[in-house]
Design an enzyme around this catalytic site. Structure first.
Site, PDB file in Angstrom:
ATOM      1  N   ARG A  27      40.746  74.955  74.213  1.00 43.19           N
ATOM      2  CA  ARG A  27      40.301  75.344  72.886  1.00 43.19           C
ATOM      3  C   ARG A  27      39.371  76.542  73.036  1.00 43.19           C
ATOM      4  O   ARG A  27      38.611  76.641  74.006  1.00 43.19           O
ATOM      5  CB  ARG A  27      39.566  74.199  72.178  1.00 43.19           C
ATOM      6  CG  ARG A  27      40.492  73.129  71.620  1.00 43.19           C
ATOM      7  CD  ARG A  27      41.283  73.658  70.431  1.00 43.19           C
ATOM      8  NE  ARG A  27      42.081  72.638  69.761  1.00 43.19           N
ATOM      9  CZ  ARG A  27      43.352  72.402  70.012  1.00 43.19           C
ATOM     10  NH1 ARG A  27      43.970  73.089  70.969  1.00 43.19           N
ATOM     11  NH2 ARG A  27      44.029  71.495  69.342  1.00 43.19           N
ATOM     12  N   GLU A  37      41.087  82.206  65.253  1.00 44.19           N
ATOM     13  CA  GLU A  37      42.514  82.495  65.390  1.00 44.19           C
ATOM     14  C   GLU A  37      43.124  82.740  64.017  1.00 44.19           C
ATOM     15  O   GLU A  37      42.843  81.983  63.082  1.00 44.19           O
ATOM     16  CB  GLU A  37      43.230  81.323  66.081  1.00 44.19           C
ATOM     17  CG  GLU A  37      42.752  81.109  67.509  1.00 44.19           C
ATOM     18  CD  GLU A  37      43.477  79.976  68.222  1.00 44.19           C
ATOM     19  OE1 GLU A  37      44.397  79.368  67.624  1.00 44.19           O
ATOM     20  OE2 GLU A  37      43.138  79.699  69.388  1.00 44.19           O
ATOM     21  N   HIS A  42      48.035  81.531  71.225  1.00 45.45           N
ATOM     22  CA  HIS A  42      48.052  80.066  71.187  1.00 45.45           C
ATOM     23  C   HIS A  42      49.492  79.537  71.287  1.00 45.45           C
ATOM     24  O   HIS A  42      49.983  78.831  70.404  1.00 45.45           O
ATOM     25  CB  HIS A  42      47.399  79.552  69.904  1.00 45.45           C
ATOM     26  CG  HIS A  42      46.886  78.150  70.017  1.00 45.45           C
ATOM     27  ND1 HIS A  42      45.753  77.720  69.381  1.00 45.45           N
ATOM     28  CD2 HIS A  42      47.350  77.068  70.697  1.00 45.45           C
ATOM     29  CE1 HIS A  42      45.533  76.437  69.643  1.00 45.45           C
ATOM     30  NE2 HIS A  42      46.504  76.016  70.448  1.00 45.45           N
TER      31      HIS A  42
END
Length: 329
Positions: A234, A263, A282
Site C-alpha cells: 500500500r 492514486e 497499481h
C-alpha cells in the site's frame, strides 16, 4: 466462520448490493441465481444498502462504504475484491457484527512474478536499455548479478511468502519479516537490523496502524546506497516525501513503485521523472483473467453463505488481515 443467509430477502436468495465504478464484475449474474443484485456506484450506494444482506465491494479503491454505512440496516456480510481491507476497517464496520472477507489467494503468484520482474529489470538496467533503444543509442555497459544478492521482504502473509519463494528461485537470499517472529521469519521489530544489508527492500504488508509510514526517513537512512525499494503493498507504507528525498540525494539506488499515497499518482509528482524509478499503476496482481477469478471467489463464498458453511478469508477486523488459513471445503 459459519454464517447463513437471514430472512431479509426476496424469495430464493439474499439481496446483494454491489459497489462498482465504471465496470461491473464480469458474469456475476451467472453465479448468483436466486439473488437480487443491486448495482451501485459510490454516489448511489446508500440507496442500495437498505434491506441488503451482503455487499460485494468490487470498487475496492472507494471510501463509499464508510460514507454510506448508516444505510446498512440489515447487512450481515461484506466481501471485498482485494487482499487489502484498509478502506473497510472503519469503526462502524469493525464494531458491528458484520463479517468481512477478502480476496486473499487470488493475487499471490501474480504479484510474486511482478516483483521478480521488477528486481530483474532493476538489476539488468532494462529501463535504460529501452530508453537508449528509443534514441537509437548503442552504449555497452555492465549490469548486476542477482545470485547472492539479499532481499528483505516485509509481509509474512501469502503474498509476501510467494514473493520470497520467487526471489529465492532466481538466486536471491531472502529475509522475510512479519508482524511477529516465527523462525525463520523475523518479527517486525528486527527490521531495522536487516536494512543495512538489504540490496532490495520489498514491501508487501497490509496497511495497519502498525505499518503505516513504516518506511520513513529514519528507515531509509539504514539502507545502503545500492539498495532499491519495491512497494506492492500500500502506498501509505512509505512516507513518500522521505523516499523522494532519498532518491534525489542518491542515498538509495532506485525504486519500483506500484502503489502510492494518492492514486492515480498526481501528474506533478517527481516520481514520474526520476531516472532510477519505475512507476506502475497499481497493477502488480492483475493478470489476464483476474477479474473472473475474483468473481469466482465471491461466488464460492456466496454458496457457503447460503448453505451456512464457514466463509473463506474471514478478516480479523481489529487487526486488518486474515489470521487463519481459511475455511475448509
Amino acid at each position: 466462520m459459519p454464517i447463513s443467509a437471514g430472512q431479509n430477502r426476496r424469495a430464493g436468495g439474499p439481496i446483494i448490493a454491489v459497489l462498482h465504478a465504471a465496470d461491473r464484475p464480469p458474469a456475476l449474474a451467472d453465479h448468483t441465481d436466486g439473488t437480487e443484485l443491486r448495482f451501485a456506484t459510490a454516489d448511489t450506494l446508500a440507496g442500495a444498502l437498505p434491506g441488503a444482506e451482503a455487499l460485494f465491494v468490487w470498487d475496492f479503491t472507494s471510501d463509499a462504504v464508510r460514507t454510506a454505512w448508516a444505510a446498512a440496516d440489515t447487512l450481515r456480510w461484506v466481501h471485498t475484491a482485494s487482499a487489502g481491507v484498509d478502506r473497510l476497517v472503519f469503526p462502524g464496520l469493525v464494531d458491528s457484527d458484520v463479517v468481512l472477507t477478502n480476496s486473499r489467494g487470488v493475487f499471490d503468484t501474480p504479484m510474486a512474478e511482478y516483483v521478480a520482474g521488477l528486481v530483474l529489470a532493476l538489476a539488468k538496467d532494462l529501463p535504460r536499455t529501452l530508453a537508449q533503444q528509443a534514441r537509437r543509442e548503442w552504449r555497452h555497459r555492465e549490469t548486476e548479478q542477482l545470485a547472492g544478492a539479499r532481499a528483505v521482504v516485509v509481509g509474512g502473509g501469502p503474498i509476501g511468502r510467494a514473493i520470497a519463494s520467487m526471489l529465492t528461485a532466481i538466486g536471491l537470499r531472502v529475509e522475510l519479516v512479519s508482524r511477529r517472529a516465527d523462525p525463520p521469519v523475523h518479527g517486525i521489530d528486527k527490521l531495522a537490523g536487516l536494512l543495512p544489508d538489504a540490496d532490495y527492500l520489498v514491501l508487501a504488508a497490509p496497511l495497519t496502524e502498525q505499518t503505516r509510514g513504516l518506511l520513513d526517513a529514519a528507515a531509509l537512512r539504514l539502507l545502503p546506497r545500492n539498495a532499491r525499494v519495491i512497494n506492492v503493498g500500500r502506498g501509505a507504507l512509505v512516507v513518500e516525501p522521505d523516499l523522494v528525498d532519498a532518491l534525489a540525494e542518491g542515498r538509495i539506488a532506485g525504486a519500483a513503485l506500484d502503489v502510492f499515497e494518492t492514486e492515480p499518482l498526481p501528474s506533478d509528482s517527481p516520481l514520474w521523472t526520476m531516472p532510477r524509478v519505475i512507476v506502475s499503476p497499481h497493477m502488480s496482481g492483475d493478470t489476464v483473467g483476474w477479474q473472473h477469478n475474483l468473481v469466482a471467489l465471491f461466488a464460492d463464498n456466496l454458496a457457503r453463505y447460503r448453505s451456512g458453511r464457514p466463509l473463506r478469508n474471514v478478516v480479523d477486523k481489529t487487526r486488518g488481515y486474515v489470521t487463519t488459513s481459511g475455511a475448509n471445503p
